[in-house]
Design a protein around this motif. Structure first.
Motif, PDB file in Angstrom:
ATOM      1  N   VAL A   1       0.090  17.256  -0.475  1.00 30.99           N
ATOM      2  CA  VAL A   1      -0.471  17.174   0.840  1.00 30.99           C
ATOM      3  C   VAL A   1      -0.932  15.695   1.141  1.00 30.99           C
ATOM      4  CG1 VAL A   1      -2.527  17.898   2.320  1.00 30.99           C
ATOM      5  CG2 VAL A   1      -1.196  19.543   0.603  1.00 30.99           C
ATOM      6  N   ASP A   2      -0.558  15.124   2.192  1.00 34.39           N
ATOM      7  CA  ASP A   2      -0.947  13.952   2.656  1.00 34.39           C
ATOM      8  C   ASP A   2      -2.150  13.659   3.317  1.00 34.39           C
ATOM      9  OD1 ASP A   2      -0.342  14.248   5.279  1.00 34.39           O
ATOM     10  OD2 ASP A   2       1.543  13.308   5.141  1.00 34.39           O
ATOM     11  N   GLY A   3      -2.729  12.530   3.612  1.00 32.10           N
ATOM     12  CA  GLY A   3      -4.051  12.321   4.359  1.00 32.10           C
ATOM     13  C   GLY A   3      -4.140  12.890   5.538  1.00 32.10           C
ATOM     14  N   THR A   4      -3.124  13.289   6.318  1.00 32.72           N
ATOM     15  CA  THR A   4      -3.195  13.976   7.670  1.00 32.72           C
ATOM     16  C   THR A   4      -3.223  15.343   7.367  1.00 32.72           C
ATOM     17  OG1 THR A   4      -0.817  13.921   7.942  1.00 32.72           O
ATOM     18  CG2 THR A   4      -1.890  11.980   8.588  1.00 32.72           C
ATOM     19  N   GLY A   5      -2.984  15.961   6.369  1.00 31.09           N
ATOM     20  CA  GLY A   5      -2.985  17.369   6.203  1.00 31.09           C
ATOM     21  C   GLY A   5      -1.331  17.806   5.977  1.00 31.09           C
ATOM     22  N   GLY A   6      -0.408  16.862   6.107  1.00 32.08           N
ATOM     23  CA  GLY A   6       0.714  17.192   6.229  1.00 32.08           C
ATOM     24  C   GLY A   6       1.247  17.869   4.687  1.00 32.08           C
ATOM     25  N   VAL A   7       1.913  18.861   4.857  1.00 31.01           N
ATOM     26  CA  VAL A   7       2.459  19.646   3.508  1.00 31.01           C
ATOM     27  C   VAL A   7       4.023  19.471   3.051  1.00 31.01           C
ATOM     28  CG1 VAL A   7       2.722  21.670   2.318  1.00 31.01           C
ATOM     29  CG2 VAL A   7       0.914  21.347   3.934  1.00 31.01           C
ATOM     30  N   LEU A   8       4.024  18.635   2.212  1.00 31.61           N
ATOM     31  CA  LEU A   8       5.280  18.035   1.499  1.00 31.61           C
ATOM     32  C   LEU A   8       5.890  18.655   0.283  1.00 31.61           C
ATOM     33  CD1 LEU A   8       4.404  14.353   2.485  1.00 31.61           C
ATOM     34  CD2 LEU A   8       5.624  15.725   3.977  1.00 31.61           C
TER      35      LEU A   8
ATOM     36  N   MET B   1       0.722  -1.155  -0.075  1.00 29.00           N
ATOM     37  CA  MET B   1       0.011  -0.049  -0.098  1.00 29.00           C
ATOM     38  C   MET B   1       0.839   1.126  -0.054  1.00 29.00           C
ATOM     39  SD  MET B   1      -3.063   1.028   2.748  1.00 29.00           S
ATOM     40  CE  MET B   1      -2.898   2.767   3.157  1.00 29.00           C
ATOM     41  N   HIS B   2       0.661   2.061  -0.891  1.00 27.97           N
ATOM     42  CA  HIS B   2       1.453   3.438  -0.896  1.00 27.97           C
ATOM     43  C   HIS B   2       0.448   4.523  -0.484  1.00 27.97           C
ATOM     44  CE1 HIS B   2      -0.644   2.945  -4.933  1.00 27.97           C
ATOM     45  NE2 HIS B   2      -0.761   4.180  -4.741  1.00 27.97           N
ATOM     46  N   THR B   3       0.976   5.589   0.070  1.00 29.12           N
ATOM     47  CA  THR B   3       0.545   6.764   0.450  1.00 29.12           C
ATOM     48  C   THR B   3      -0.083   7.665  -0.650  1.00 29.12           C
ATOM     49  OG1 THR B   3       2.179   6.669   2.231  1.00 29.12           O
ATOM     50  CG2 THR B   3       0.807   8.657   2.129  1.00 29.12           C
ATOM     51  N   ASP B   4      -1.365   8.047  -0.128  1.00 32.87           N
ATOM     52  CA  ASP B   4      -2.168   8.800  -1.260  1.00 32.87           C
ATOM     53  C   ASP B   4      -1.699  10.455  -1.017  1.00 32.87           C
ATOM     54  OD1 ASP B   4      -4.315   9.463  -3.008  1.00 32.87           O
ATOM     55  OD2 ASP B   4      -5.618   9.754  -1.355  1.00 32.87           O
ATOM     56  N   TYR B   5      -1.314  11.010  -1.990  1.00 31.36           N
ATOM     57  CA  TYR B   5      -1.102  12.477  -1.969  1.00 31.36           C
ATOM     58  C   TYR B   5      -2.033  13.369  -2.929  1.00 31.36           C
ATOM     59  CZ  TYR B   5       3.401  10.961   0.091  1.00 31.36           C
ATOM     60  OH  TYR B   5       4.305  10.572   0.999  1.00 31.36           O
ATOM     61  N   VAL B   6      -2.375  14.645  -2.241  1.00 28.65           N
ATOM     62  CA  VAL B   6      -3.034  15.506  -3.515  1.00 28.65           C
ATOM     63  C   VAL B   6      -1.943  16.626  -3.679  1.00 28.65           C
ATOM     64  CG1 VAL B   6      -4.793  17.057  -3.698  1.00 28.65           C
ATOM     65  CG2 VAL B   6      -5.315  14.918  -2.714  1.00 28.65           C
TER      66      VAL B   6
END
Lengths: 324, 324
Positions: free
Chosen positions: B21-28, B1-6
């Motif tokens: 932006v990841d599913g916890t609201g982290g900004v990368l 499973m890979h992480t979902d980003y927007v």
């Protein structure tokens, strides 16, 4: 398969109307009592019980699957209570619980009367097919309700769309609600008449000093009467434009006694909307007269239960009933 | 499973910011360019492409499943176009189609910047857990967005919540939008400073004549500076009360530069709300400062795609991917 009905109740300051409404919006088995507005809460509830007594005595009652109530506001759909301004005997009156008891436990939906009119206009009237609309009543007061994203938007307490009491003149005249410069304080029938007389308009030989008489004068070209409707239209336009700018409606439907003035009101209203609805996404806003008449409150109270969304004559539980 | 980003894009008059932006609201994986606001539409799009170029060069880009854009308005989510007031080179610019092409066909969600802030505050900020809220930015302009019934309400074109351009003073000063007496025309930072100077307030020795300087004077007890914030608070209160009365929100969240004035603004705002939010169902309205900071636009643009509603790190298609 039997037909599905909703028992609809329309509670106003002067009358309490009830009926069964079918899945096509047909209004059957009517009952009505004057609202004993100056009497005790129990006496007023007695009038409601008499209305239900008549409805429940009809053979069609067996098909009643739900109750929809549209009431003069404010209401509190969360608590199931009503506190109509002009019915002092009811303050936080537990109408939902009482009606559930009277009807042997039917599910009860409560909304404000403006929300009910919006439900009626969306289901059967001028807002049909419109996913985002404001429906208003301009009469002794100014009320309204909203359709957003294709569905009625009653809000958590059933009062959303209360456009009569938004301020469009923050330093304006004090409103009985406690705020200043409310749309109703400028654009209701009595306030149109008050403005006209304050500016020098005189009633005719019949002494009729209502907004209807001002409208007749305006239609005949009287400049002060015309100006009175222009001022009301300006306040309505500011409130309507605010609503469209906040939630994106593309249609406003207007009913109620003052709307009977026709182009005397709608002409200046459309012109004023060009002044206040300026952003690109609200410039296309359309105005239409309401189509539902005196039955609008009943049809809308029924629609607020989801009757219209359930379709024509179909019943939520029908499949289960047939299969059982 | 890979992480979902927007992939989030925040378009303003001075800068174009992008991030994953990841599913916890982290900004990368941030990227940013100045907005070449005075140049041609293609030059501005070139800056957007440079931002995406940086994001797409990052190894994490492989997890990007959607693009969310929050843009200075007006936007048109239906047409997929933007026309930011302060970016004249973009008028009806087909940003959604262009971004879809740049990103190899990812689904693109477009909302106005006020809507994006509301999405951020609902997901991560002061409106968390509130089903009905108005979130505002009071700064050089006044904008906003709505959460209704637990979900973002962008409206059909993505512009809903545009509280800065509702009229609370129908005979008031002409607003650049074409209307009169708009909330922004009274309560934005430049208009607070203008009002204060018009009433006789003078900047200090440093010559700072911004709303921040007026706020500092008010905090020190200067009566004209205090009155300037009271007037702005009155206009904000009328607009906020109108919003609550129309759609039933029980919380208003306020961010932006002017909100940094703290109690100089929030004190008179809470007092003025008692004057304008008078109906029973809006009397409980609460005011809170915004919690999301400069990343709010990016986080909100991501949230507008539904990222927050999909949960922490989960991906819509994950089950299918695992099972496939």
């Amino acid at each position: 398969m039997h037909t599905d009905y909703v028992a609809a109740l329309d509670i106003g300051g002067t009358k309490i109307a009830g009926a069964l409404v079918d899945g096509t919006g047909g209004v059957l088995v009517r009952a009505q009592r004057p609202t004993p507005a100056k009497e005790s809460g129990e006496r007023i509830m007695g009038a409601v019980e008499e209305v239900f007594g008549e409805l429940m005595a009809d053979p069609l009652w067996v098909g009643a699957s739900a109750v929809g109530i549209g009431s003069a506001g404010p209401v509190d759909a969360t608590a199931g209570t009503v506190s109509p301004v002009n019915v002092p005997g009811w303050r936080g009156f537990p109408l939902v619980e009482r009606v559930r008891a009277v009807t042997g436990g039917l599910p009860v939906t409560l909304v404000g009367d403006g929300v009910a009119i919006a439900a009626a206009e969306h289901w059967q009237g001028a807002a049909r097919g419109h996913d985002n609309a404001l429906c208003m009543v301009v009469s002794t007061g100014v009320g309204g309700g909203l359709v957003l994203g294709g569905a009625l938007h009653p809000g958590p307490t059933g009062n959303a769309g209360h456009i009569g009491h938004i301020s469009v003149d923050l330093d304006g005249d004090l409103c009985p609600c406690g705020s200043r410069g409310c749309v109703e304080r400028i654009a209701s029938g009595p306030n149109i008449a008050r403005w006209a007389m304050g500016a020098g308009w005189q009633p005719g030989p019949d002494g009729d000093a209502t907004a209807a008489a001002v409208a007749a004068s305006a239609a005949a070209g009287h400049p002060i009467a015309t100006a009175a409707f222009e001022r009301a239209a300006q306040a309505l336009a500011a409130g309507i434009a605010a609503t469209a700018t906040l939630v994106e409606v593309d249609l406003v439907v207007i009913g109620g006694g003052v709307s009977k003035a026709g182009e005397v009101l709608f002409g200046p209203l459309r012109r004023s909307l060009r002044d206040y609805a300026t952003l690109s996404f609200v410039q296309g806003l359309k105005v239409a007269p309401a189509m539902t008449g005196t039955d609008g409150g009943l049809v809308g109270a029924a629609a607020a239960t989801g009757l219209g969304a359930r379709g024509l004559g179909a019943r939520d539980g029908d499949a289960a009933v047939v299969g059982g």
